[in-house]
Design a protein around this motif. Structure first.
Motif, short mmCIF file in Angstrom:
data_model
loop_
_atom_site.label_atom_id
_atom_site.label_comp_id
_atom_site.label_asym_id
_atom_site.label_seq_id
_atom_site.Cartn_x
_atom_site.Cartn_y
_atom_site.Cartn_z
N ASP A 156 0.80 -1.22 0.00
CA ASP A 156 0.00 0.00 0.00
C ASP A 156 0.84 1.28 0.00
OD1 ASP A 156 -2.40 -1.51 0.22
OD2 ASP A 156 -2.05 -1.71 2.37
N THR A 157 2.16 1.14 -0.09
CA THR A 157 3.02 2.30 0.12
C THR A 157 4.23 2.28 -0.80
OG1 THR A 157 2.46 2.07 2.48
CG2 THR A 157 4.16 3.68 1.89
N ILE A 158 4.54 3.43 -1.40
CA ILE A 158 5.81 3.59 -2.10
C ILE A 158 6.53 4.80 -1.52
CG2 ILE A 158 4.95 2.55 -4.24
CD1 ILE A 158 4.90 5.36 -5.46
N VAL A 159 7.85 4.82 -1.70
CA VAL A 159 8.67 5.89 -1.16
C VAL A 159 9.49 6.49 -2.30
CG1 VAL A 159 10.45 6.53 0.52
CG2 VAL A 159 8.81 4.72 1.07
N LEU A 160 9.50 7.82 -2.36
CA LEU A 160 10.29 8.55 -3.36
C LEU A 160 11.27 9.44 -2.62
CD1 LEU A 160 7.38 9.74 -5.72
CD2 LEU A 160 8.59 7.55 -5.77
N TRP A 161 12.51 9.50 -3.13
CA TRP A 161 13.52 10.37 -2.54
C TRP A 161 13.89 11.48 -3.51
CZ3 TRP A 161 13.39 5.31 -1.05
CH2 TRP A 161 13.62 5.01 0.30
N THR A 162 14.05 12.68 -2.99
CA THR A 162 14.55 13.78 -3.79
C THR A 162 16.05 13.95 -3.54
OG1 THR A 162 13.94 15.36 -2.05
CG2 THR A 162 12.35 15.00 -3.83
N LYS A 163 16.72 14.62 -4.46
CA LYS A 163 18.16 14.79 -4.34
C LYS A 163 18.54 15.71 -3.19
CE LYS A 163 18.74 13.99 -9.28
NZ LYS A 163 19.05 14.59 -10.60
N LYS A 164 17.62 16.61 -2.84
CA LYS A 164 17.79 17.48 -1.69
C LYS A 164 16.40 17.84 -1.22
CE LYS A 164 18.31 21.61 -4.62
NZ LYS A 164 19.20 22.76 -4.97
N PRO A 165 16.25 18.40 -0.01
CA PRO A 165 14.91 18.78 0.44
C PRO A 165 14.24 19.71 -0.58
CG PRO A 165 16.45 18.89 2.26
CD PRO A 165 17.28 18.63 1.03
N PHE A 166 12.99 19.38 -0.93
CA PHE A 166 12.31 20.11 -2.00
C PHE A 166 10.83 20.11 -1.66
CE2 PHE A 166 10.92 20.79 -6.46
CZ PHE A 166 11.76 21.84 -6.79
N SER A 167 10.38 21.13 -0.94
CA SER A 167 9.04 21.12 -0.36
C SER A 167 7.89 21.01 -1.37
CB SER A 167 8.85 22.35 0.53
OG SER A 167 8.97 23.55 -0.21
N PRO A 168 7.97 21.61 -2.58
CA PRO A 168 6.84 21.48 -3.51
C PRO A 168 6.91 20.24 -4.39
CG PRO A 168 8.41 23.03 -4.41
CD PRO A 168 8.97 22.57 -3.09
N PHE A 169 7.65 19.23 -3.95
CA PHE A 169 7.82 18.02 -4.75
C PHE A 169 6.50 17.41 -5.22
CE2 PHE A 169 8.60 13.31 -4.84
CZ PHE A 169 9.39 13.29 -5.98
N PRO A 170 5.42 17.40 -4.40
CA PRO A 170 4.17 16.80 -4.88
C PRO A 170 3.64 17.43 -6.16
CG PRO A 170 4.10 17.03 -2.51
CD PRO A 170 5.34 17.75 -2.96
N TYR A 171 3.93 18.72 -6.40
CA TYR A 171 3.49 19.35 -7.65
C TYR A 171 4.15 18.67 -8.85
CZ TYR A 171 1.41 23.21 -5.01
OH TYR A 171 0.64 23.97 -4.17
N LEU A 172 5.40 18.29 -8.71
CA LEU A 172 6.10 17.64 -9.82
C LEU A 172 5.51 16.28 -10.14
CD1 LEU A 172 9.84 18.39 -8.89
CD2 LEU A 172 8.43 19.56 -10.58
N ILE A 173 4.98 15.61 -9.12
CA ILE A 173 4.47 14.25 -9.30
C ILE A 173 3.22 14.23 -10.18
CG2 ILE A 173 3.50 12.29 -8.02
CD1 ILE A 173 6.53 12.54 -7.94
N THR A 174 2.58 15.39 -10.36
CA THR A 174 1.41 15.42 -11.26
C THR A 174 1.80 15.08 -12.68
OG1 THR A 174 1.68 17.79 -11.72
CG2 THR A 174 0.28 17.19 -9.84
N ARG A 175 3.08 15.14 -13.03
CA ARG A 175 3.51 14.89 -14.41
C ARG A 175 3.68 13.40 -14.72
NH1 ARG A 175 2.38 19.40 -16.88
NH2 ARG A 175 3.93 19.07 -18.51
#
Length: 534
Positions: A156-175
């Motif tokens: 039920d869960t996946i984990v994504l890592w960013t290269k550095k802290p990036f607070s608006p990351f969920p906006y990118l996931i819309t793509r």
């Protein structure tokens, strides 16, 4: 016959309704003429820019995080999609945990699972995977340079890592839109064949693709969000790059809805009973300027002269009020606009003085080559608009040459540096762009987002901009983030890194039979609530 000539031929066929089944459509069929010069791909990550995502992206597919079209009195924001919740790990904000929605089915009847989610990330980010698709990867990766790795935590869960802290990351996931692994295997594990019989999880299903001519979508009765099961039975999408062709198709009843009607036709359309939809939304029509060593726009004075030389109000009048003047990347009403010191207005004398200071004059004009398109996603009327600008600029000492290409060629150029062969020696690109999420300013202006790591085609490298953006995306406080983004925008405006021209108002025209459409303040729109009366 050239590609453009072929596309014009197909558009003419569309307008005539020949072989497209456009005549005599049922009451629950909506026929839309797009500005695209060809049909967007339907295999999960559409081409044709944001118009592709508008018509064959979000209607057919879901992302982990979707756009919320329900609050039309404010810019569209995020809402749960295939993930019901997400959060950054407080101990390591580079780590994002996404809880997946249960009970979702792909259009082929198979289940959306954590394994299917990881398979979809592999198709874009793992060039060693058997399902990797370089074409789809090229489109997404410039929008998602922050993703470092991903894994399944449990069913039920996946984990994504960013290269550095990036607070608006969920906006990118819309793509990242999700397709059925089972359907991919069923068609022989070939993306070309999957594009003929695709399967996603969205509110519409692809039922027929006629290459270069049309796409037909049907209602997904089993869509997981019951409030957004489409009221339409069928949606037909037709590429018509020529505004006059779209207008003729609407007037003759061959289509019910056209994107970007010719501005001078709007009064007569209104008087004939057609509906005109206009709404401010986060979108910009600029020239993206190269500041590379071989560009005349490397000189700040030339860039500023460019911004003082154009008559934005005159251009808005040419467009019959379907746009508004732009004075920065953001619109001044946007919370992240900031406080630029240089508000550009129409001042030819100031433009001439700046050019003189930079060493140019009547006997030595600024020569520049600009890539423009014949049509495309949010381009409005690019040829007459650029002709208007060309005359403005000639009057102050610019000698502008246009390199006219189709929309697809421009998108490829924009994913590469200005010095690459794909840019064809251009010193600027006239492309239309959204600023609907805070990540866009990062990928267009941060020095770490130069191609192939992002969409900073102009190769802007400004420490003040970088610092503001880095700090903005390291904070999880939205108000503080807007303040820092405003600092970045102010610097971008004062340095005139782009030619800021107009914000368009998302114009479209439709017959009186189209009901239920409420335009969102977004480049993307919700078609699930639309109906067509008899």
């Amino acid at each position: 016959m050239s590609r453009l000539a072929k596309l014009a031929t197909f558009a003419a066929l569309a307008a005539a309704g020949l072989g497209l089944g456009l005549s005599g459509a049922s009451a629950q069929t909506l026929r839309i003429a797009m500005t695209a010069s060809d049909i967007p791909t339907v295999g999960g990550i559409p081409d044709n820019g944001s118009e592709g995502y508008r018509f064959t992206g979000f209607p057919v597919y879901d992302a982990l995080v979707n756009w919320d079209f329900g609050k039309t009195d404010q810019p569209a924001d995020l809402t749960p999609g295939l993930a019901t919740e997400w959060k950054a790990d407080p101990e390591d904000p580079r780590k994002w945990v996404f809880k997946l929605r249960k009970g979702v089915k792909f259009h082929d009847g198979t289940d959306f699972t954590a394994d299917a989610a990881i398979w979809n990330f592999d198709r874009i980010f793992n060039d060693k995977a058997a399902n990797y698709d370089s074409a789809q990867a090229a489109i997404v990766r410039v929008s998602l340079p922050m993703l470092e790795k991903y894994e399944k935590l449990d069913d039920d869960t996946i984990v994504l890592w960013t290269k550095k802290p990036f607070s608006p990351f969920p906006y990118l996931i819309t793509r990242v839109l999700f397709v059925s692994p089972a359907q991919f295997a069923k068609v022989g594990s070939k993306w070309v064949d999957f594009g003929k019989q695709p399967a996603g999880t969205g509110p519409f299903k692809v039922t027929k693709v006629t290459q270069r001519v049309s796409i037909e979508l049907a209602r997904n009765e089993d869509y997981w969000d019951k409030a957004r099961v489409p009221k339409l039975e069928k949606l037909v999408l037709v590429p018509m790059p020529e505004a006059t062709t779209r207008l003729a198709a609407l007037r003759s009843g061959q289509v019910d809805w056209i994107e970007v009607p010719p501005p001078d036709a709007i009064p007569s359309l209104k008087s004939a009973g057609f509906q005109i939809s206009l709404k401010p939304y986060p979108h910009l029509w600029p020239w993206v300027l190269s500041v590379a060593d071989n560009s005349p726009f490397k000189d700040k004075r030339v860039r500023q002269a460019l911004n003082y030389a154009i008559d934005r109000d005159g251009l808005v009048a040419l467009l019959n009020g379907t746009a508004k003047p732009a004075t920065g990347f953001y619109d001044p009403s946007y919370p992240a606009y900031g406080k630029p010191k240089t508000p550009y207005g129409y001042d030819p004398a100031k433009a001439k003085a700046l050019l003189k200071e930079a060493g140019f004059g009547p006997d030595k004009p600024v020569k520049a080559k600009i890539m423009i398109s014949t049509s495309g996603s949010g381009q409005m009327m690019p040829i007459p608009m650029n002709e208007f600008l060309q005359q403005n600029l000639k009057e102050v000492g610019f000698d502008i040459e246009y390199n006219v290409v189709d929309w697809g060629t421009m998108l490829v150029a924009f994913r590469n540096p200005p010095t690459a062969a794909m840019s064809q020696g251009s010193h600027a690109v006239n492309i239309s762009l959204p600023f609907s999420d805070p990540t866009n300013i990062y990928r267009f202006f941060h020095s770490g987002s130069m191609p192939p790591n992002g969409s900073n085609w102009g190769v802007t490298n400004d420490p003040i901009v970088d610092k503001a953006l880095d700090e903005a995306f390291n904070t999880f406080d939205p108000a503080k983030r807007d303040e820092l983004l405003g600092q970045a925008n102010a610097q971008i405006v004062d340095e005139a890194y782009w030619l800021f021209i107009v914000h368009d108002l998302n114009p479209r025209a439709m017959t009186a039979k189209v009901k239920g459409f409420v335009p969102a303040q977004s480049w993307f729109q919700d078609l699930t609530q639309v109906t067509v009366t008899k």
